[in-house]
Design a protein around this motif. Structure first.
Motif, PDB file in Angstrom:
ATOM      1  N   THR A 327     -10.891   6.565  -8.928  1.00 15.07           N
ATOM      2  CA  THR A 327      -9.930   6.557  -9.890  1.00 15.07           C
ATOM      3  C   THR A 327      -9.874   7.871 -10.618  1.00 15.07           C
ATOM      4  N   ALA A 328     -10.968   8.525 -11.224  1.00 21.86           N
ATOM      5  CA  ALA A 328     -11.387   9.494 -11.745  1.00 21.86           C
ATOM      6  C   ALA A 328     -10.640  10.865 -10.981  1.00 21.86           C
ATOM      7  N   ALA A 329     -11.207  10.729  -9.613  1.00 19.82           N
ATOM      8  CA  ALA A 329     -10.746  11.850  -8.804  1.00 19.82           C
ATOM      9  C   ALA A 329      -9.460  11.928  -8.575  1.00 19.82           C
ATOM     10  N   LEU A 330      -8.619  10.861  -8.457  1.00 17.66           N
ATOM     11  CA  LEU A 330      -7.230  10.523  -8.337  1.00 17.66           C
ATOM     12  C   LEU A 330      -6.555  11.366  -9.707  1.00 17.66           C
ATOM     13  N   ASN A 331      -7.033  11.067 -10.954  1.00 16.39           N
ATOM     14  CA  ASN A 331      -6.546  11.641 -12.093  1.00 16.39           C
ATOM     15  C   ASN A 331      -6.876  13.184 -12.261  1.00 16.39           C
ATOM     16  N   VAL A 332      -8.166  13.536 -11.808  1.00 17.57           N
ATOM     17  CA  VAL A 332      -8.365  14.798 -11.890  1.00 17.57           C
ATOM     18  C   VAL A 332      -7.487  15.617 -11.136  1.00 17.57           C
ATOM     19  N   GLY A 333      -7.314  15.446  -9.839  1.00 23.79           N
ATOM     20  CA  GLY A 333      -5.889  15.951  -9.001  1.00 23.79           C
ATOM     21  C   GLY A 333      -4.723  15.703  -9.924  1.00 23.79           C
ATOM     22  N   ALA A 334      -4.373  14.650 -10.670  1.00 24.17           N
ATOM     23  CA  ALA A 334      -3.024  14.613 -11.167  1.00 24.17           C
ATOM     24  C   ALA A 334      -2.948  15.607 -12.338  1.00 24.17           C
ATOM     25  N   VAL A 335      -3.992  15.923 -12.870  1.00 23.82           N
ATOM     26  CA  VAL A 335      -4.086  16.846 -13.917  1.00 23.82           C
ATOM     27  C   VAL A 335      -4.275  18.311 -13.456  1.00 23.82           C
ATOM     28  N   LEU A 336      -5.162  18.443 -12.625  1.00 26.57           N
ATOM     29  CA  LEU A 336      -5.215  19.895 -11.903  1.00 26.57           C
ATOM     30  C   LEU A 336      -4.117  20.620 -11.206  1.00 26.57           C
ATOM     31  N   GLY A 337      -3.375  19.602 -10.438  1.00 20.79           N
ATOM     32  CA  GLY A 337      -2.380  19.998  -9.723  1.00 20.79           C
ATOM     33  C   GLY A 337      -1.041  20.629 -10.483  1.00 20.79           C
ATOM     34  N   PRO A 338      -0.705  19.765 -11.463  1.00 14.54           N
ATOM     35  CA  PRO A 338       0.425  20.215 -12.273  1.00 14.54           C
ATOM     36  C   PRO A 338      -0.078  21.517 -13.360  1.00 14.54           C
ATOM     37  N   TRP A 339      -1.282  21.592 -13.679  1.00 17.58           N
ATOM     38  CA  TRP A 339      -1.739  22.834 -14.488  1.00 17.58           C
ATOM     39  C   TRP A 339      -1.567  24.090 -13.572  1.00 17.58           C
ATOM     40  N   MET A 340      -2.131  24.043 -12.396  1.00 15.82           N
ATOM     41  CA  MET A 340      -2.105  25.129 -11.136  1.00 15.82           C
ATOM     42  C   MET A 340      -0.576  25.306 -10.921  1.00 15.82           C
ATOM     43  N   GLY A 341       0.357  24.376 -10.649  1.00 22.94           N
ATOM     44  CA  GLY A 341       1.623  24.555 -10.383  1.00 22.94           C
ATOM     45  C   GLY A 341       2.366  25.520 -11.640  1.00 22.94           C
ATOM     46  N   GLY A 342       2.053  24.763 -12.950  1.00 25.05           N
ATOM     47  CA  GLY A 342       2.369  25.550 -13.934  1.00 25.05           C
ATOM     48  C   GLY A 342       2.125  27.143 -14.176  1.00 25.05           C
ATOM     49  N   LEU A 343       0.824  27.294 -13.918  1.00 27.88           N
ATOM     50  CA  LEU A 343       0.312  28.531 -14.141  1.00 27.88           C
ATOM     51  C   LEU A 343       1.095  29.507 -13.074  1.00 27.88           C
ATOM     52  N   ALA A 344       1.448  29.028 -11.921  1.00 27.22           N
ATOM     53  CA  ALA A 344       2.014  29.700 -10.922  1.00 27.22           C
ATOM     54  C   ALA A 344       3.425  30.246 -11.288  1.00 27.22           C
ATOM     55  N   MET A 345       4.102  29.058 -11.832  1.00 28.51           N
ATOM     56  CA  MET A 345       5.439  29.513 -12.398  1.00 28.51           C
ATOM     57  C   MET A 345       5.447  30.358 -13.539  1.00 28.51           C
ATOM     58  N   ASP A 346       4.306  30.119 -14.308  1.00 33.91           N
ATOM     59  CA  ASP A 346       4.542  31.191 -15.624  1.00 33.91           C
ATOM     60  C   ASP A 346       4.143  32.427 -15.109  1.00 33.91           C
ATOM     61  N   ALA A 347       3.361  32.959 -13.797  1.00 33.31           N
ATOM     62  CA  ALA A 347       3.143  33.936 -13.275  1.00 33.31           C
ATOM     63  C   ALA A 347       4.291  34.858 -12.715  1.00 33.31           C
ATOM     64  N   GLY A 348       5.538  34.087 -12.854  1.00 29.02           N
ATOM     65  CA  GLY A 348       6.771  34.644 -12.313  1.00 29.02           C
ATOM     66  C   GLY A 348       7.071  34.305 -10.930  1.00 29.02           C
ATOM     67  N   LEU A 349       6.331  33.182 -10.360  1.00 28.52           N
ATOM     68  CA  LEU A 349       6.544  33.140  -8.768  1.00 28.52           C
ATOM     69  C   LEU A 349       7.520  31.994  -8.698  1.00 28.52           C
ATOM     70  N   GLY A 350       8.244  31.761  -9.776  1.00 34.53           N
ATOM     71  CA  GLY A 350       9.531  30.826  -9.616  1.00 34.53           C
ATOM     72  C   GLY A 350       9.377  29.282  -9.273  1.00 34.53           C
ATOM     73  N   PHE A 351      10.234  28.460  -9.202  1.00 35.20           N
ATOM     74  CA  PHE A 351      10.159  26.995  -9.014  1.00 35.20           C
ATOM     75  C   PHE A 351       9.631  26.820  -7.649  1.00 35.20           C
ATOM     76  N   ARG A 352       9.438  27.625  -6.492  1.00 35.31           N
ATOM     77  CA  ARG A 352       8.947  27.389  -5.392  1.00 35.31           C
ATOM     78  C   ARG A 352       7.165  27.345  -5.438  1.00 35.31           C
ATOM     79  N   ALA A 353       6.591  27.823  -6.456  1.00 35.66           N
ATOM     80  CA  ALA A 353       5.255  28.202  -6.650  1.00 35.66           C
ATOM     81  C   ALA A 353       4.716  26.876  -6.524  1.00 35.66           C
ATOM     82  N   PRO A 354       5.060  25.669  -7.076  1.00 34.86           N
ATOM     83  CA  PRO A 354       4.151  24.553  -6.818  1.00 34.86           C
ATOM     84  C   PRO A 354       4.167  24.133  -5.548  1.00 34.86           C
ATOM     85  N   LEU A 355       4.856  24.423  -4.573  1.00 37.16           N
ATOM     86  CA  LEU A 355       4.901  24.115  -3.328  1.00 37.16           C
ATOM     87  C   LEU A 355       3.963  24.854  -2.531  1.00 37.16           C
ATOM     88  N   TRP A 356       3.790  26.222  -2.981  1.00 37.40           N
ATOM     89  CA  TRP A 356       2.655  26.921  -2.096  1.00 37.40           C
ATOM     90  C   TRP A 356       1.197  26.586  -2.757  1.00 37.40           C
TER      91      TRP A 356
END
Length: 392
Positions: A327-356
């Motif tokens: 359960t913790a592993a799934l939720n670590v992923g659920a927190v880590l993924g959006p955080w990394m996707g948000g960082l990529a968008m904030d870096a100017g990579l656009g809305f496709r960044a979370p896909l990459w």
């Protein structure tokens, strides 16, 4: 499959609805309680944080009780948290109920996983796990839109009451059908069993795959409207389409995870990583993007559910703590993924960044799996963890 496992899945559905439904209720909560939209949004963050921190702790606490006592305690705590949340007029109290509900949800899911695989027929851990996780997918398809609809008709409090009501059949089922008896193990004994390399690797892979899933799912709305050009009115249907894909994924996992897990994990993992990359390339074309919403939902949950079932197979000496760490592993992923996707968008990579980011996380999981293949090989024999006979 014992019917009580499906009722445990109903409880997971209610809890999953509670976790996700605030997305459509935040404006009403902010308006009625006199707080800002960001403050109301913290109710979701509090729940996620409680799930990550609470899963191992609640699972360890539950080892002092029988599984029936643990399940009942967590269900009743979750129900009471929603009753208090439905009647309070104080934001701080509501925030506290979200933390309590998250801790109860984390503990319940950990013990429910151990209980489901123990009540299931021998060598059916994957199918039992898929039934539980299907509760989460159905919450995405029906529970979350249903909660938003209730909030629109009768206010946000009605959604809290609906979640509390949905838990009643599960409470009755646990009372009637889950064996009682003595506690099933000790924290020290189960913790020793958790040191196995295969188990730790499976938990890491599950976190990475779920991180990939939520990196894109969290930002699916701006991706589809800003890149694909799909109108706002179509978004609820497309989110439901992802939910339908996820339900198909756990169904596929339930059929294959017990007998042919590698036949699903290897091609499924490769297809999942390739699918995120293809999605990044064709996100501007509506029809391919819509098709990939369903396909990636299916692959994400087929692979993710199978990894969780393999965690439970690998932890025959620590079924409860393994459920907590899963359960913790799934939720670590659920927190880590959006955080990394948000960082990529904030870096100017656009809305496709979370896909990459999603493609990169799955690629990392595949590289780790390839490098540690000897440790990931499934043991030839699996010893089912069955519950003791019911103590009357």
């Amino acid at each position: 499959m014992p019917f009580v496992i499906y009722l445990l899945g109903l409880a997971v559905f209610a809890q999953g609805t509670s976790e996700f439904m605030l997305a459509g209720l935040v404006p009403g909560i902010a308006r009625e309680l006199g707080v800002s939209i960001p403050a109301a949004g913290l109710l979701t963050s509090a729940f996620a944080a409680g799930m990550v921190a609470g899963a191992p702790l609640a699972a360890a606490l539950s080892l002092r009780w029988s599984r029936r006592t643990a399940l009942l305690s967590f269900l009743i705590a979750f129900l009471l948290a929603h009753v208090v949340g439905a009647v309070t007029t104080d934001y701080a109290v509501l925030l506290g109920t979200r933390v309590v509900a998250a801790l109860a949800n984390a503990g319940f899911l950990a013990v429910a996983m151990a209980t489901a695989v123990a009540l299931a027929p021998p060598h059916a851990k994957g199918r039992a796990t898929s039934i539980l996780l299907s509760g989460v997918t159905i919450a995405c398809v029906a529970g979350v839109p249903g909660g938003a609809a209730l909030g629109g008709l009768w206010g946000w409090r009605s959604a809290f009451w609906a979640v509390a009501l949905a838990l009643v059949p599960a409470i009755v089922a646990v009372l009637r059908s889950v064996p009682g008896g003595a506690p099933g193990g000790t924290v020290r004994g189960e913790a020793r069993a958790l040191r196995r390399p295969r188990l730790l690797l499976l938990l890491l892979l599950a976190a990475l795959v779920n991180g990939a899933t939520f990196s894109t799912f969290t930002y699916l709305a701006p991706l589809l409207t800003g890149v694909t050009g799909i109108g706002q009115a179509w978004l609820p249907g497309l989110l439901a389409l992802f939910g339908l894909g996820s339900f198909a994924g756990v169904t596929i996992s339930g059929r294959l995870a017990d007998t042919r897990p590698m036949a699903l994990l290897v091609p499924g993992g490769l297809a999942l990583g390739a699918g995120w990359a293809v999605f990044g390339l064709v996100a501007g074309a509506p029809w391919p993007a819509v098709a990939l919403v369903f396909v990636q939902g299916t692959l994400s949950f087929a692979v993710g559910s199978t990894l969780i079932s393999q965690v439970l197979y690998a932890a025959t000496g620590a079924p409860t703590l393994a459920g907590g760490f899963a359960t913790a592993a799934l939720n670590v992923g659920a927190v880590l993924g959006p955080w990394m996707g948000g960082l990529a968008m904030d870096a100017g990579l656009g809305f496709r960044a979370p896909l990459w980011v999603s493609a990169g996380l799955v690629a990392l999981a595949l590289l780790i799996a390839a490098a540690t293949r000897p440790f990931l090989s499934r043991p030839r024999t699996q010893v089912p963890t069955h519950l003791p006979a019911r103590a009357e």
